[in-house]
Design a protein around this motif. Structure first.
Motif, PDB file in Angstrom:
ATOM      1  N   SER A   1       0.817  -1.224   0.000  1.00  0.00           N
ATOM      2  CA  SER A   1       0.000   0.000   0.000  1.00  0.00           C
ATOM      3  C   SER A   1       0.837   1.254   0.000  1.00  0.00           C
ATOM      4  O   SER A   1       0.421   2.264   0.556  1.00  0.00           O
ATOM      5  N   SER A   2       2.013   1.192  -0.563  1.00  0.00           N
ATOM      6  CA  SER A   2       2.836   2.397  -0.550  1.00  0.00           C
ATOM      7  C   SER A   2       3.615   2.538  -1.849  1.00  0.00           C
ATOM      8  O   SER A   2       4.436   1.676  -2.185  1.00  0.00           O
ATOM      9  N   SER A   3       3.349   3.612  -2.590  1.00  0.00           N
ATOM     10  CA  SER A   3       4.119   3.803  -3.826  1.00  0.00           C
ATOM     11  C   SER A   3       5.572   4.128  -3.512  1.00  0.00           C
ATOM     12  O   SER A   3       6.452   3.822  -4.306  1.00  0.00           O
TER      13      SER A   3
ATOM     14  N   MET B   1      -0.866  10.387  -8.488  1.00  0.00           N
ATOM     15  CA  MET B   1      -1.609   9.323  -7.816  1.00  0.00           C
ATOM     16  C   MET B   1      -2.993   9.241  -8.410  1.00  0.00           C
ATOM     17  O   MET B   1      -3.971   9.762  -7.853  1.00  0.00           O
TER      18      MET B   1
ATOM     19  N   THR C   1      -5.486   7.193  -6.330  1.00  0.00           N
ATOM     20  CA  THR C   1      -5.932   7.953  -5.163  1.00  0.00           C
ATOM     21  C   THR C   1      -6.966   9.008  -5.564  1.00  0.00           C
ATOM     22  O   THR C   1      -7.994   9.172  -4.897  1.00  0.00           O
TER      23      THR C   1
ATOM     24  N   ALA D   1       0.779  11.853   0.514  1.00  0.00           N
ATOM     25  CA  ALA D   1       2.078  11.192   0.616  1.00  0.00           C
ATOM     26  C   ALA D   1       1.950   9.781   0.071  1.00  0.00           C
ATOM     27  O   ALA D   1       0.851   9.224   0.026  1.00  0.00           O
ATOM     28  N   ALA D   2       3.097   9.206  -0.355  1.00  0.00           N
ATOM     29  CA  ALA D   2       3.037   7.879  -0.974  1.00  0.00           C
ATOM     30  C   ALA D   2       3.119   6.771   0.069  1.00  0.00           C
ATOM     31  O   ALA D   2       3.913   5.862  -0.023  1.00  0.00           O
ATOM     32  N   VAL D   3       2.294   6.889   1.094  1.00  0.00           N
ATOM     33  CA  VAL D   3       2.313   5.900   2.183  1.00  0.00           C
ATOM     34  C   VAL D   3       0.893   5.401   2.439  1.00  0.00           C
ATOM     35  O   VAL D   3      -0.061   6.051   2.008  1.00  0.00           O
ATOM     36  N   PRO D   4       0.751   4.271   3.150  1.00  0.00           N
ATOM     37  CA  PRO D   4      -0.597   3.740   3.365  1.00  0.00           C
ATOM     38  C   PRO D   4      -1.542   4.748   4.024  1.00  0.00           C
ATOM     39  O   PRO D   4      -1.159   5.452   4.961  1.00  0.00           O
ATOM     40  N   GLY D   5      -2.736   4.837   3.514  1.00  0.00           N
ATOM     41  CA  GLY D   5      -3.775   5.651   4.149  1.00  0.00           C
ATOM     42  C   GLY D   5      -3.705   7.143   3.865  1.00  0.00           C
ATOM     43  O   GLY D   5      -4.573   7.900   4.310  1.00  0.00           O
ATOM     44  N   ALA D   6      -2.692   7.605   3.129  1.00  0.00           N
ATOM     45  CA  ALA D   6      -2.531   9.046   2.934  1.00  0.00           C
ATOM     46  C   ALA D   6      -3.682   9.642   2.127  1.00  0.00           C
ATOM     47  O   ALA D   6      -4.118  10.771   2.377  1.00  0.00           O
ATOM     48  N   GLY D   7      -4.190   8.883   1.174  1.00  0.00           N
ATOM     49  CA  GLY D   7      -5.279   9.376   0.333  1.00  0.00           C
ATOM     50  C   GLY D   7      -6.497   9.742   1.145  1.00  0.00           C
ATOM     51  O   GLY D   7      -7.244  10.670   0.813  1.00  0.00           O
TER      52      GLY D   7
ATOM     53  N   ASP E   1      -7.071   0.895  -0.484  1.00  0.00           N
ATOM     54  CA  ASP E   1      -5.765   1.541  -0.550  1.00  0.00           C
ATOM     55  C   ASP E   1      -4.795   0.642  -1.331  1.00  0.00           C
ATOM     56  O   ASP E   1      -4.015   1.099  -2.172  1.00  0.00           O
TER      57      ASP E   1
ATOM     58  N   ARG F   1      -5.728   1.000  -4.981  1.00  0.00           N
ATOM     59  CA  ARG F   1      -5.409   2.282  -5.635  1.00  0.00           C
ATOM     60  C   ARG F   1      -3.908   2.484  -5.757  1.00  0.00           C
ATOM     61  O   ARG F   1      -3.431   3.139  -6.684  1.00  0.00           O
ATOM     62  N   THR F   2      -3.147   1.889  -4.826  1.00  0.00           N
ATOM     63  CA  THR F   2      -1.694   2.016  -4.936  1.00  0.00           C
ATOM     64  C   THR F   2      -1.184   1.295  -6.192  1.00  0.00           C
ATOM     65  O   THR F   2      -0.241   1.760  -6.845  1.00  0.00           O
TER      66      THR F   2
ATOM     67  N   ASN G   1      -1.674   3.725  -8.861  1.00  0.00           N
ATOM     68  CA  ASN G   1      -0.691   4.812  -8.765  1.00  0.00           C
ATOM     69  C   ASN G   1       0.635   4.405  -9.398  1.00  0.00           C
ATOM     70  O   ASN G   1       1.243   5.163 -10.167  1.00  0.00           O
TER      71      ASN G   1
HETATM   72  N1  ASP Z   1      -1.226   4.410  -0.415  1.00  0.00           N
HETATM   73  C1  ASP Z   1      -1.205   5.267  -1.557  1.00  0.00           C
HETATM   74  C2  ASP Z   1       0.167   5.261  -2.183  1.00  0.00           C
HETATM   75  O1  ASP Z   1       1.146   5.120  -1.506  1.00  0.00           O
HETATM   76  C3  ASP Z   1      -1.651   6.665  -1.253  1.00  0.00           C
HETATM   77  C4  ASP Z   1      -3.087   6.640  -0.817  1.00  0.00           C
HETATM   78  O2  ASP Z   1      -3.362   6.478   0.373  1.00  0.00           O
HETATM   79  O3  ASP Z   1      -3.966   6.732  -1.678  1.00  0.00           O
HETATM   80  O4  ASP Z   1       0.287   5.393  -3.368  1.00  0.00           O
END
Ligand code: ASP
Length: 435
Positions: free
Chosen positions: A281-283, A317, A320, A359-365, A394, A397-398, A401
């Protein structure tokens, strides 16, 4: 015996992790065993990927920019990259809005389920809202101001500051272009070698990928909420996933039309990065693998990949933004609000900007979704409605992305005549261990 190809190994790891966790949850002590003894290996795997993200960006971008030998080439590539990124994001939001208006997932949700969801997830939603408020309080030029770090070591010490590291690397690369070749050469050689080392580290980490994703998915399954809530949010999830699948179709078509590369070539080349995006879940964590796949298996030359991909991982993204559009309208529908055409146009703009800022981390969207909701006048408390299914969405969608970044890198490469043959053809060979 022929070794199983990497993406199959990863898929086996994922399925194995899910099945193992489903077996473990049958026992009272099962979830704890998974959390204590399996999950740490997943974390180690993600950490090792994140560990090389900053050095990778520094080394490959400095090398990539200085290889361009000419500032005008850099600005040409920069303009195309940002332009195509924006276009794909707007396409994504529009697909999301179209689907959510046709399926209308929010109208089918009963008042009882709505209240139950709001009640259950109020705390979680509030914490996302307060995180978003911190970001909202800053002025309009804050993002630009944040681009330039005052200290490169502090910027590089936080994976959340990726754009600052990118800025420094481009700036440094420009400096290298501008000094005489005999002075620039040793510095370039150093970064060339540095880059090779990092690419080798990615190969080594990928050997552990099947086990890493096993641990990640096992931990996810034992920690996920009850299935009943998933059912209540079924149509909403279907809408998001449908949009994401369509978006993958858009990339495949764009790559086909603009670069004449077949869908199977593109998907085969990028699939290990997609599977990793799904599992982590993290780009940002997936970036090292995305870069390696794009350069070695999709034929994008390094100076393009090293420029387009790190920027894409932080600002492009599409998955996202699509999700934010669907989620915003879904919440409005669930609260019985009718969004005007103008309000929906506004969502296109805010979801595009919010995805750039995520941010490209889990849950940021989801944090940035708060801003989309606020702008459209939709109650922010509605975040609680979609919390239960956010993690699986998530993950999906990652994948989009990361796929979007890879597709755009191929298009940009083609447009500047830097798309060649893949370096690794029989790519399973690449990961063979010497036993
Ligand atoms: N987890 C997504 C990503 O890292 C960002 C998001 O939460 O949508 O690309």
């Amino acid at each position: 015996m022929r070794k199983l190809e990497l993406h199959w190994q990863i898929i086996l790891g994922m399925v194995g992790g899910v099945l193992f966790a489903l077996a473990m949850v049958q026992f009272d002590w099962g979830p704890k065993i998974v959390s204590d003894w399996i999950k740490p290996f997943g974390n180690i795997f993600i950490n090792s990927l994140k560990l090389i993200a900053v050095p990778l960006i520094l080394a490959s971008l400095i090398k990539g920019v200085s290889d361009l030998k000419d500032i005008s080439k850099l600005s040409k590539m920069g303009g195309r990259t940002i332009g195509i990124y924006l276009i794909t994001t707007i396409i994504a939001v529009s697909i999301g809005l179209t689907i959510v208006n046709i399926v209308k997932p929010g109208s089918s949700i009963s008042e009882e389920t709505r209240n139950e969801l709001v009640e259950n997830y109020k705390g979680d939603a509030d914490s996302k809202i307060s995180q978003a408020n911190e970001q909202k309080e800053s002025g309009p030029l804050k993002a630009l101001e944040d681009l330039v770090p005052s200290n490169i070591f502090s910027a590089a010490s936080d994976n959340g500051n990726m754009l600052q590291v990118i800025f420094f690397a481009i700036f440094f690369g420009v400096g290298l272009i501008l000094i005489p070749a005999e002075q620039a050469d040793p510095v370039k050689k150093f970064f060339d070698g540095f880059n090779e080392v990092i690419l080798k580290l990615i190969d080594l980490i990928m050997l552990a990928a099947p086990y890493g994703v096993f641990a990640l998915l096992a931990a996810l399954v034992v920690e996920s909420p009850s299935l009943d809530l998933f059912k209540a949010l079924g149509w909403y999830s279907v809408s998001v996933v449908l949009g994401l699948i369509l978006m993958i179709g858009v990339y495949i078509s764009l790559v086909w039309i603009f670069t004449k590369r077949k869908p199977s070539f593109f998907i085969n080349g990028i699939s290990p990065a997609q599977l990793l995006a799904f599992s982590t879940s993290s780009s940002a964590a997936t970036l090292p693998v995305t870069m390696e796949r794009v350069e070695e298996h999709l034929g994008v030359e390094e100076e393009v990949a090293s420029f387009v991909l790190p920027i894409g991982a932080t600002i492009n993204m599409d998955g996202t933004s699509l999700y934010q559009a669907v989620a915003a309208v879904f919440i409005a529908q669930a609260f019985g609000m009718d969004l005007s055409f103008g309000a929906q146009l506004g969502i296109i703009v805010t979801a595009t900007l919010a995805s750039i800022g995520s941010a490209a981390v889990p849950g940021a969207g989801m944090v940035m979704l708060v801003i989309v909701l606020a702008q459209a006048g939709i109650p922010e408390a509605g975040l609680a409605l979609i919390f239960a299914v956010d993690r699986p969405l998530d993950m999906c969608r990652t994948v989009v992305n990361v796929t979007g970044d890879a597709a755009v890198s191929m298009m940009v490469a083609k447009s500047v005549d830097k798309l060649g043959e893949p370096k690794v053809k029989e790519w399973s060979d690449h990961y063979k261990t010497s036993k």
